[in-house]
Scaffold this motif. Structure first.
Motif, PDB file in Angstrom:
ATOM      1  N   ASP A  67      49.050  67.910  34.684  1.00 14.96           N
ATOM      2  CA  ASP A  67      49.519  66.609  35.158  1.00 14.96           C
ATOM      3  C   ASP A  67      48.724  65.470  34.527  1.00 14.96           C
ATOM      4  N   ALA A  68      47.396  65.636  34.441  1.00 16.97           N
ATOM      5  CA  ALA A  68      46.543  64.588  33.871  1.00 16.97           C
ATOM      6  C   ALA A  68      46.863  64.366  32.394  1.00 16.97           C
ATOM      7  N   GLU A  69      47.023  65.458  31.635  1.00 22.35           N
ATOM      8  CA  GLU A  69      47.314  65.340  30.210  1.00 22.35           C
ATOM      9  C   GLU A  69      48.692  64.722  29.970  1.00 22.35           C
ATOM     10  N   GLN A  70      49.666  65.119  30.788  1.00 29.81           N
ATOM     11  CA  GLN A  70      51.006  64.538  30.653  1.00 29.81           C
ATOM     12  C   GLN A  70      51.001  63.050  31.006  1.00 29.81           C
ATOM     13  N   LEU A  71      50.243  62.693  32.035  1.00 26.56           N
ATOM     14  CA  LEU A  71      50.133  61.291  32.432  1.00 26.56           C
ATOM     15  C   LEU A  71      49.508  60.463  31.298  1.00 26.56           C
ATOM     16  N   ALA A  72      48.489  61.036  30.661  1.00 26.57           N
ATOM     17  CA  ALA A  72      47.825  60.337  29.555  1.00 26.57           C
ATOM     18  C   ALA A  72      48.782  60.114  28.387  1.00 26.57           C
ATOM     19  N   ARG A  73      49.573  61.141  28.056  1.00 26.27           N
ATOM     20  CA  ARG A  73      50.532  61.014  26.950  1.00 26.27           C
ATOM     21  C   ARG A  73      51.578  59.932  27.242  1.00 26.27           C
ATOM     22  N   LEU A  74      52.128  59.962  28.448  1.00 25.27           N
ATOM     23  CA  LEU A  74      53.153  58.991  28.822  1.00 25.27           C
ATOM     24  C   LEU A  74      52.580  57.582  28.922  1.00 25.27           C
ATOM     25  N   PHE A  75      51.342  57.472  29.399  1.00 22.50           N
ATOM     26  CA  PHE A  75      50.684  56.171  29.521  1.00 22.50           C
ATOM     27  C   PHE A  75      50.484  55.541  28.141  1.00 22.50           C
ATOM     28  N   ARG A  76      50.031  56.370  27.211  1.00 24.57           N
ATOM     29  CA  ARG A  76      49.810  55.883  25.839  1.00 24.57           C
ATOM     30  C   ARG A  76      51.130  55.462  25.189  1.00 24.57           C
ATOM     31  N   ALA A  77      52.225  56.164  25.545  1.00 28.12           N
ATOM     32  CA  ALA A  77      53.534  55.850  24.955  1.00 28.12           C
ATOM     33  C   ALA A  77      54.227  54.691  25.668  1.00 28.12           C
ATOM     34  N   GLY A  78      53.645  54.187  26.742  1.00 31.83           N
ATOM     35  CA  GLY A  78      54.247  53.068  27.465  1.00 31.83           C
ATOM     36  C   GLY A  78      55.468  53.450  28.272  1.00 31.83           C
ATOM     37  N   GLU A  79      55.545  54.720  28.714  1.00 29.97           N
ATOM     38  CA  GLU A  79      56.728  55.208  29.417  1.00 29.97           C
ATOM     39  C   GLU A  79      56.525  55.319  30.932  1.00 29.97           C
ATOM     40  N   LEU A  80      55.447  54.747  31.446  1.00 30.28           N
ATOM     41  CA  LEU A  80      55.180  54.817  32.882  1.00 30.28           C
ATOM     42  C   LEU A  80      55.461  53.479  33.555  1.00 30.28           C
ATOM     43  N   THR A  81      55.870  53.538  34.801  1.00 30.64           N
ATOM     44  CA  THR A  81      56.198  52.332  35.570  1.00 30.64           C
ATOM     45  C   THR A  81      55.088  52.051  36.573  1.00 30.64           C
ATOM     46  N   PRO A  82      54.315  50.991  36.380  1.00 31.96           N
ATOM     47  CA  PRO A  82      53.254  50.668  37.349  1.00 31.96           C
ATOM     48  C   PRO A  82      53.839  50.088  38.629  1.00 31.96           C
ATOM     49  N   VAL A  83      53.104  50.225  39.705  1.00 30.26           N
ATOM     50  CA  VAL A  83      53.476  49.575  40.961  1.00 30.26           C
ATOM     51  C   VAL A  83      52.539  48.391  41.190  1.00 30.26           C
ATOM     52  N   TYR A  84      53.011  47.451  41.967  1.00 29.12           N
ATOM     53  CA  TYR A  84      52.192  46.289  42.330  1.00 29.12           C
ATOM     54  C   TYR A  84      51.089  46.735  43.288  1.00 29.12           C
ATOM     55  N   VAL A  85      49.876  46.337  43.025  1.00 22.18           N
ATOM     56  CA  VAL A  85      48.749  46.674  43.894  1.00 22.18           C
ATOM     57  C   VAL A  85      48.565  45.536  44.901  1.00 22.18           C
ATOM     58  N   PRO A  86      48.809  45.805  46.185  1.00 20.13           N
ATOM     59  CA  PRO A  86      48.730  44.729  47.174  1.00 20.13           C
ATOM     60  C   PRO A  86      47.297  44.295  47.443  1.00 20.13           C
ATOM     61  N   GLU A  87      47.177  43.061  47.906  1.00 20.34           N
ATOM     62  CA  GLU A  87      45.877  42.585  48.358  1.00 20.34           C
ATOM     63  C   GLU A  87      45.513  43.311  49.656  1.00 20.34           C
ATOM     64  N   ARG A  88      44.238  43.267  50.009  1.00 21.40           N
ATOM     65  CA  ARG A  88      43.792  43.974  51.214  1.00 21.40           C
ATOM     66  C   ARG A  88      44.497  43.450  52.470  1.00 21.40           C
ATOM     67  N   GLU A  89      44.786  42.152  52.511  1.00 22.80           N
ATOM     68  CA  GLU A  89      45.483  41.594  53.670  1.00 22.80           C
ATOM     69  C   GLU A  89      46.901  42.157  53.775  1.00 22.80           C
ATOM     70  N   ASP A  90      47.570  42.296  52.611  1.00 25.40           N
ATOM     71  CA  ASP A  90      48.907  42.881  52.612  1.00 25.40           C
ATOM     72  C   ASP A  90      48.854  44.331  53.077  1.00 25.40           C
ATOM     73  N   LYS A  91      47.837  45.037  52.615  1.00 27.85           N
ATOM     74  CA  LYS A  91      47.673  46.444  52.990  1.00 27.85           C
ATOM     75  C   LYS A  91      47.443  46.575  54.491  1.00 27.85           C
ATOM     76  N   ALA A  92      46.696  45.637  55.061  1.00 32.42           N
ATOM     77  CA  ALA A  92      46.430  45.668  56.498  1.00 32.42           C
ATOM     78  C   ALA A  92      47.724  45.499  57.283  1.00 32.42           C
TER      79      ALA A  92
END
Length: 245
Positions: A78-103
């Protein structure tokens, strides 16, 4: 880099100290980019890494490209596949909420849990009535109305043990609903005074969206702005196709 295969370094403990040591070994931090799948550990790993000067993105697991029939899963693969896809720009990031949003999200999740608990408690009561061949009178058309609850509270049984068991079921449901009410009151208060109050109010202007729905929508996992814009374009394209045809 380039076409080189990812190099596997092994596993490390999920602590800030372990990450700091790894970044120091691989450094300098400003030349490093990290990614990991969103999961139960939340976003603290992201905050640790970015606070140390390295770049980091959190990936949506459901949007990771997968080969058909590839069922073998190990941490290394999984880690190696994630690295390959990350380098190729084929992954979709999610928005990281602020701590207040998380609360606020934690409060929403706790309320959802109470809602599910209430549903299960009601199901237990209905199954109990079914086992004992008890049905509401014809004058009560709907379950869980005030009239229905009064009828439940007036039921009697020939055996004390059965009566105690049923009374405890009703008492458990009352406690859950009181907890749910407290949580909803807290959500209303947070929605009125928190940093997302204006957005929550704007969502309520849409037809069919009430306060609790607006709060829930605001606390859902989101894509990063770039990917969100791209996905929104796809949505509008689908809408246009439907309308044109």
């Amino acid at each position: 880099m380039g076409g080189e295969s990812p190099r596997y370094y092994g596993t490390i403990p999920h602590t800030a100290a372990a990450l700091r040591k790894l970044i120091k070994e691989l450094g300098p931090a400003e030349n490093l980019s990290f990614c990991y799948e969103a999961g139960p550990t939340g976003y603290e790993t992201y905050r640790w890494i970015t606070s140390m000067g390295a770049e980091c993105v959190v990936i949506a697991p459901s949007l990771i490209p997968k080969r058909p029939g590839d069922q073998v899963k190990t941490d290394r693969r999984d880690a190696e596949q994630l690295a390959r896809l990350f380098r190729a720009g084929e992954l979709t990031p999610v928005y990281v909420p602020e701590r207040e949003d998380k609360a606020l999200r934690e409060l929403v999740r706790t309320r959802e849990t109470a809602k599910e608990d209430a549903h299960r408690a009601r199901q237990r009561i209905l199954k109990f009535l079914l086992r004992h061949q008890i049905e509401p009178p014809a004058t009560i058309k709907r379950r869980w109305t005030k009239k229905y609850r009064v009828w439940l509270g007036q039921l009697t049984f020939p055996y004390e043990s059965v009566h105690v068991a049923f009374s405890e079921m009703l008492h458990a449901l009352d406690e859950i609903e009181q907890r749910k009410g407290r949580l909803e009151k807290a959500l209303v208060q947070q929605a009125a005074t928190g940093s997302k109050a204006s957005l929550i109010q704007a969502l309520q202007s849409l037809r069919g969206i009430g306060l609790l729905t607006a709060i829930t929508l605001e606390t859902l996992d989101k894509l990063t702005p770039e990917h969100e814009a791209r996905e929104q374009t796809k949505v509008w394209e689908r809408i246009c196709v439907v309308r044109l045809h």
